[in-house]
Design an enzyme around this catalytic site. Structure first.
Site, PDB file in Angstrom:
ATOM      1  N   GLU A  69      67.150  19.599  38.125  1.00 43.48           N
ATOM      2  CA  GLU A  69      66.354  18.940  39.162  1.00 43.48           C
ATOM      3  C   GLU A  69      66.472  19.746  40.450  1.00 43.48           C
ATOM      4  OE1 GLU A  69      67.042  14.727  39.954  1.00 43.48           O
ATOM      5  OE2 GLU A  69      65.875  14.924  41.806  1.00 43.48           O
ATOM      6  N   GLU A  94      70.348  21.764  45.338  1.00 44.19           N
ATOM      7  CA  GLU A  94      70.062  21.060  46.592  1.00 44.19           C
ATOM      8  C   GLU A  94      70.738  21.805  47.743  1.00 44.19           C
ATOM      9  OE1 GLU A  94      68.201  18.137  47.732  1.00 44.19           O
ATOM     10  OE2 GLU A  94      68.915  19.256  49.469  1.00 44.19           O
ATOM     11  N   ASP A 144      59.564  18.478  49.841  1.00 42.47           N
ATOM     12  CA  ASP A 144      59.113  18.357  51.232  1.00 42.47           C
ATOM     13  C   ASP A 144      57.637  18.754  51.321  1.00 42.47           C
ATOM     14  OD1 ASP A 144      61.649  17.648  52.614  1.00 42.47           O
ATOM     15  OD2 ASP A 144      62.301  19.539  51.739  1.00 42.47           O
ATOM     16  N   LYS A 148      51.628  19.856  57.818  1.00 43.71           N
ATOM     17  CA  LYS A 148      50.788  20.570  58.797  1.00 43.71           C
ATOM     18  C   LYS A 148      50.333  21.894  58.179  1.00 43.71           C
ATOM     19  CE  LYS A 148      53.037  18.746  62.859  1.00 43.71           C
ATOM     20  NZ  LYS A 148      54.165  18.908  63.747  1.00 43.71           N
TER      21      LYS A 148
END
Ligand code: SAM
Length: 237
Positions: A69, A94, A144, A148
């Site tokens: 993951e 991570e 994430d 923008k």
């Protein structure tokens, strides 16, 4: 030549430090030696020394299908899945250290022993740390979104990243993605459909039942964003 201390190309994360709570620190002190893989870096923090290749059976003490993951966050999905499938090896990649420490808190609480974690920039880990063809499933839940447009270059799921996914997956291995951002979902679909070595339905997949509701999934649902899953497999020879 010495490796540079800073990266010159954009990465998909900003923060990675932060203080650990007392519980997280205790879990870290107790379990990090066993569960957090000591990955040699290559200059910048969370980088991976390209000569380091993970010895999968040695790290887990057994040979078993490997589920990876990326961006495992606080470990809700990782620990849940590892508990449901004790016969598989699970690896969380991570960069956020308090998230990794929280994963240890939950893993110790749930008495889950088939997980390992690495505090690394995932694309670098896919590039050289994970042996080619070693991963049965690669999961990325709510990466994430970098919503923008000037930040889109930081998004993880790109055609170049898809090549790394194909490289680490076993023949017939699966990649599963989920996001609550519509235009990122469209980008993911385009990337998956554009990668010739990945086979998929060409459209969104049903929600993966093995995923518990993670914090980020709940956040998206709270503001009425639709959750979209995507899955694809590599061709079998
Ligand atoms: C939006 S959060 C989602 C966390 C978790 N998957 C969930 O659903 O709750 C994205 C996570 O990906 C991690 N991340 C972002 N880029 C990464 C990278 N290049 N390598 C490893 N982790 C990364 C972040 O630190 C963060 O924890």
């Amino acid at each position: 030549m010495e490796s540079p201390a800073y990266r010159t190309s954009p990465v998909s994360f900003t923060r990675r430090g932060g203080r650990l709570t007392e519980r997280q620190q205790n879990a870290w002190d107790k379990a990090a030696d066993t569960y957090v893989i000591d990955v040699p870096g290559n200059g910048p923090s969370t980088s991976v020394d390209p000569s380091f290749v993970l010895d999968v059976p040695a790290v887990w003490g057994r040979s078993a299908p490997l589920i990876v993951e990326i961006g495992s966050g606080r470990g809700e999905a990782l620990v849940h899945a590892a508990k449901e499938h004790p016969d598989f090896n699970f690896l969380g990649l991570e960069v956020y250290v308090p998230g990794v420490a929280q994963t240890l808190v939950t893993a110790l609480h749930e008495r889950v022993t088939n997980i390992r974690l690495a505090v690394v920039n995932a694309p670098e880990a896919l590039q050289t740390m994970l042996p080619a063809g070693s991963v049965r499933e690669l999961r990325i839940w709510f990466p994430d979104p970098w919503h923008k447009s000037r930040h889109h270059k930081r998004r993880l799921i790109t055609p170049e990243f898809a090549k790394l996914v194909v490289q680490v997956l076993e023949p017939g291995g699966t990649v599963r993605l989920a996001t609550d951002w519509e235009d990122y979902a469209e980008q993911m679909l385009e990337v998956v459909n554009g990668e010739p070595a990945l086979v998929s339905s060409g459209t969104y997949a049903p929600r993966f039942p093995g995923r518990p509701l993670t914090r980020f999934e709940v956040k998206g649902m709270d503001v009425d964003r639709e959750i979209r899953d995507i899955s694809a497999t590599t061709a079998t020879p």
